[in-house]
Scaffold this active site. Structure first.
Site, PDB file in Angstrom:
ATOM      1  N   GLY A  10     -66.961  33.085  72.817  1.00  0.00           N
ATOM      2  CA  GLY A  10     -66.069  33.250  71.674  1.00  0.00           C
ATOM      3  C   GLY A  10     -66.726  34.018  70.538  1.00  0.00           C
ATOM      4  N   ALA A  36     -68.141  50.349  69.181  1.00  0.00           N
ATOM      5  CA  ALA A  36     -67.159  50.106  68.115  1.00  0.00           C
ATOM      6  C   ALA A  36     -66.675  51.385  67.462  1.00  0.00           C
ATOM      7  CB  ALA A  36     -67.769  49.205  67.046  1.00  0.00           C
ATOM      8  N   HIS A  50     -75.781  44.411  61.837  1.00  0.00           N
ATOM      9  CA  HIS A  50     -76.285  44.406  63.219  1.00  0.00           C
ATOM     10  C   HIS A  50     -77.454  45.380  63.363  1.00  0.00           C
ATOM     11  CE1 HIS A  50     -73.559  42.148  66.068  1.00  0.00           C
ATOM     12  NE2 HIS A  50     -72.934  41.979  64.926  1.00  0.00           N
ATOM     13  N   ASP A  80     -72.545  46.685  73.602  1.00  0.00           N
ATOM     14  CA  ASP A  80     -71.879  45.740  72.722  1.00  0.00           C
ATOM     15  C   ASP A  80     -70.691  46.436  72.055  1.00  0.00           C
ATOM     16  OD1 ASP A  80     -71.353  43.447  71.281  1.00  0.00           O
ATOM     17  OD2 ASP A  80     -73.262  43.428  70.207  1.00  0.00           O
TER      18      ASP A  80
END
Length: 176
Positions: A10, A36, A50, A80
């Site tokens: 999650g 992203a 990050h 990621d």
């Protein structure tokens, strides 16, 4: 030797931090591939946090869709994340049409790109979200995306040598 590891869980379950620690345990100079698309300032700040968390030993690559463009032969790479990667295909393919065939086209495209990318001899550490665990959305677009992303998670898990689910910061091995 090629190895695929999937880390799922999650939101805020510790997936990215765990993936980064794992990569550093396998290589002194891992690769971080960020999928992203920066949508707004809040997200830009999240990305910067990050980046700051990782040290200079990381090679950083920003690639929203075509991971296979990057040669990571013999390297350890954290990708990621699958959820954001799927978003980039989903919104490109379904911008005008939210029907199931468009979702199927986007899913096929991302699966083919996954296959091209993971054909390299490298260690791949994919991070993803379990977005379907929270119930069924009343919104058609959200349901379509949740379905597509869940199918992609299953596809990656089938190909993975190891699957780890993060629960409240605790890694739980579920495959491998």
């Amino acid at each position: 030797m090629k190895r695929i590891i999937l880390i799922t869980g999650g939101q805020r379950s510790g997936k990215s931090s765990y993936a980064e620690r794992l990569a550093l345990s396998l290589s002194p100079t891992p690769v971080y591939i960020a999928t992203a698309h920066i949508w707004d300032e809040e997200f830009r700040q999240r990305v910067l946090r990050h980046q700051e968390r990782r040290g200079s030993q990381w090679e950083n690559i920003e690639e929203e869709k075509w991971l296979s463009r990057h040669d990571i032969y013999n390297k350890v790479a954290v990708i990621d994340c699958i959820t954001l990667w799927c978003t980039n295909f989903f919104y490109n393919q379904t911008a005008k049409e939210w029907e199931q065939p468009s979702v199927d086209i986007a899913l096929k495209e991302i699966q083919e790109e996954f296959d091209r990318f993971t054909a390299q001899d490298a260690t791949f550490i994919f991070v993803t979200n379990e977005i379907g665990s929270g119930g069924v959305s009343p919104d058609l677009i959200q349901r379509r995306f949740t379905d597509m992303q869940g199918w992609m998670n299953q596809y990656v898990a089938r190909h993975a040598d190891e699957v780890i689910m993060m629960v409240s910061g605790i890694p739980v091995k579920i495959k491998g």
